[in-house]
Design an enzyme around this catalytic site. Sequence first.
Site, mmCIF file in Angstrom:
data_model
loop_
_atom_site.group_PDB
_atom_site.id
_atom_site.type_symbol
_atom_site.label_atom_id
_atom_site.label_comp_id
_atom_site.label_asym_id
_atom_site.label_seq_id
_atom_site.Cartn_x
_atom_site.Cartn_y
_atom_site.Cartn_z
ATOM 1 C CD GLU A 295 -19.247 -15.375 28.429
ATOM 2 O OE1 GLU A 295 -18.581 -14.441 28.885
ATOM 3 O OE2 GLU A 295 -18.831 -16.106 27.515
ATOM 4 C CG HIS A 324 -43.463 -8.784 9.591
ATOM 5 N ND1 HIS A 324 -44.744 -8.610 9.113
ATOM 6 C CD2 HIS A 324 -43.014 -7.558 9.949
ATOM 7 C CE1 HIS A 324 -45.042 -7.314 9.162
ATOM 8 N NE2 HIS A 324 -44.018 -6.656 9.666
ATOM 9 C CE LYS A 438 -12.264 -19.084 26.247
ATOM 10 N NZ LYS A 438 -11.599 -17.902 26.788
HETATM 11 O O1 PA5 Z 1 -16.444 -12.061 28.714
HETATM 12 C C1 PA5 Z 1 -15.513 -12.839 28.670
HETATM 13 O O2 PA5 Z 1 -14.673 -12.899 29.589
HETATM 14 C C2 PA5 Z 1 -15.308 -13.739 27.475
HETATM 15 O O3 PA5 Z 1 -16.321 -13.586 26.557
HETATM 16 C C3 PA5 Z 1 -13.984 -13.422 26.785
HETATM 17 O O4 PA5 Z 1 -13.994 -12.081 26.390
HETATM 18 C C4 PA5 Z 1 -13.759 -14.331 25.587
HETATM 19 O O5 PA5 Z 1 -13.831 -15.674 25.973
HETATM 20 C C5 PA5 Z 1 -12.403 -14.058 24.955
HETATM 21 O O6 PA5 Z 1 -11.379 -14.248 25.899
HETATM 22 P P1 PA5 Z 1 -9.961 -13.615 25.661
HETATM 23 O O7 PA5 Z 1 -10.086 -12.123 25.684
HETATM 24 O O8 PA5 Z 1 -9.123 -14.112 26.805
HETATM 25 O O9 PA5 Z 1 -9.455 -14.098 24.335
#
Ligand code: PA5
Length: 469
Positions: A295, A324, A438
């Site tokens: 990310e 394996h 989303k």
């Molecule tokens: O790293 C990030 O920002 C994302 O992975 C969020 O943690 C994830 O989308 C969950 O978002 P939220 O904490 O707003 O529910």
Amino acid sequence: MSNSKIGLYYKNVMADIIGSEHGITSQQMDDLAKETAPLISKLNAERNEGKTPYRDLPYKTEISQDVQDLASRFEEECENLVVLGIGGSALGSIALQTALNPYMYNLDSVQREGPRLFVFDNVDPQQFGSFLDWTSDKLEKTVFNVISKSGRTSETAAQFMIVCQMLSDILGAESLRDHVVATTDAKKGTLRTITDELRLRCLEVPDGVGGRFSVLSAVGLFSAAMCGIDIDLLLEGARDMDKRVSDTNFSQNPAAINAAIQHHFYNRGKNISVMMPYCYALKDLCDWYRQLWAESLGKEVNLKGEKVFVGPTPVKALGTTDQHSQVQLYREGPNDKLFTFLQVDNFDKDIEISPAPDCAPELGFLAGANLSRLLNSEKAATEYALLQSKRPCLTVHFDKVDAYSVGQFIYLYEVTTSFAGALFDINPYDQPAVELGKEATFALMGHPDYQDLAAKIQPVNNIDEKFMV
Ligand code: PA5
């Protein structure tokens, strides 16, 4: 206090070991030092200007104090702790639990120092339904920690709505205060509104800290503290690593070296970064790393606004299991990967291999050795085999796996990610591409503000029978 300092070993990426076609020559390493060294001061300055607040989490004693206070409040009466969250709101909790508590923690009350821990980072009805069936007559002794910075994440919201209804139906609406802890933004967002309205107990996701950089805040610390993990030692490990990754001497800075090597190999066509722990306890830290790396670094535009479409692909493999399954590809397939092994020198527990049966004397070579020796020999063997195939290999060495070394590892990889972001010239702290998915979910679930988007998705959603075989 522990002295289990972790170390990054990088000799086996060098040309002296795997040749100059695939390895890094001394001259190239000098060039990497020249390119990366100025970024150390840059990142230190950004941190001092408050631009990377995740860097300061290990020093926020008020966070760990709030977490400890709330954890002790539940100490007596909580037998089951359920985390509801996804992505950065779940992967840290899972990683800490697997790393620092025994394998049989949930099943064996003798091996357990806190409540059982369940982390739900999905909305599979069969999985969640099975859990709800199990827990419905145990709610008196169950606490739900709902974690969402935004509060508008569909998965977490849906889980939370189901749980609130179940608690209200079975224990009464007032029970939410005793059975829910909300971890969310201090001021804004849907979960903040709900928390204030229902007067839920709460902890904060610190301002300016994205989910994947939040494990050392209440997001990861609450479940850890509840489950008997030494969070002070975890934070101490992170603070000690902070000193090392702030060192302006490139050759002493493991995050700068790690990022420089990763970036270098990406630019030479090795755009897959495989992390392979030879220790079961470390396996979920690789899932945490996968999200952090993917990310943060997978980005369409650079800081100048140019289209760059960069990002190494993080892959998780487990030693010896995946020897394996994957190593055939890793050795004879495309030479497009950089390997990072995680190796542990001292395991908390060791087991001697029993004598070979009389009818199989050929297994006698194993008898009397410890399993840790076998595991680490397999690591050395796999690394040797990869090096024979001219594949570059890094190793993160753990003297032992404890809260101190895991705190170091987390901080090392968070700051490595910041360095890699700077080398790729992208913003590692946002995740714009996650948003469309989303929002499309909102649309498909009938959110009134997303009707136009729902109409656009429809053609993709309709099955065209001509293409179904
Ligand atoms: O790293 C990030 O920002 C994302 O992975 C969020 O943690 C994830 O989308 C969950 O978002 P939220 O904490 O707003 O529910």
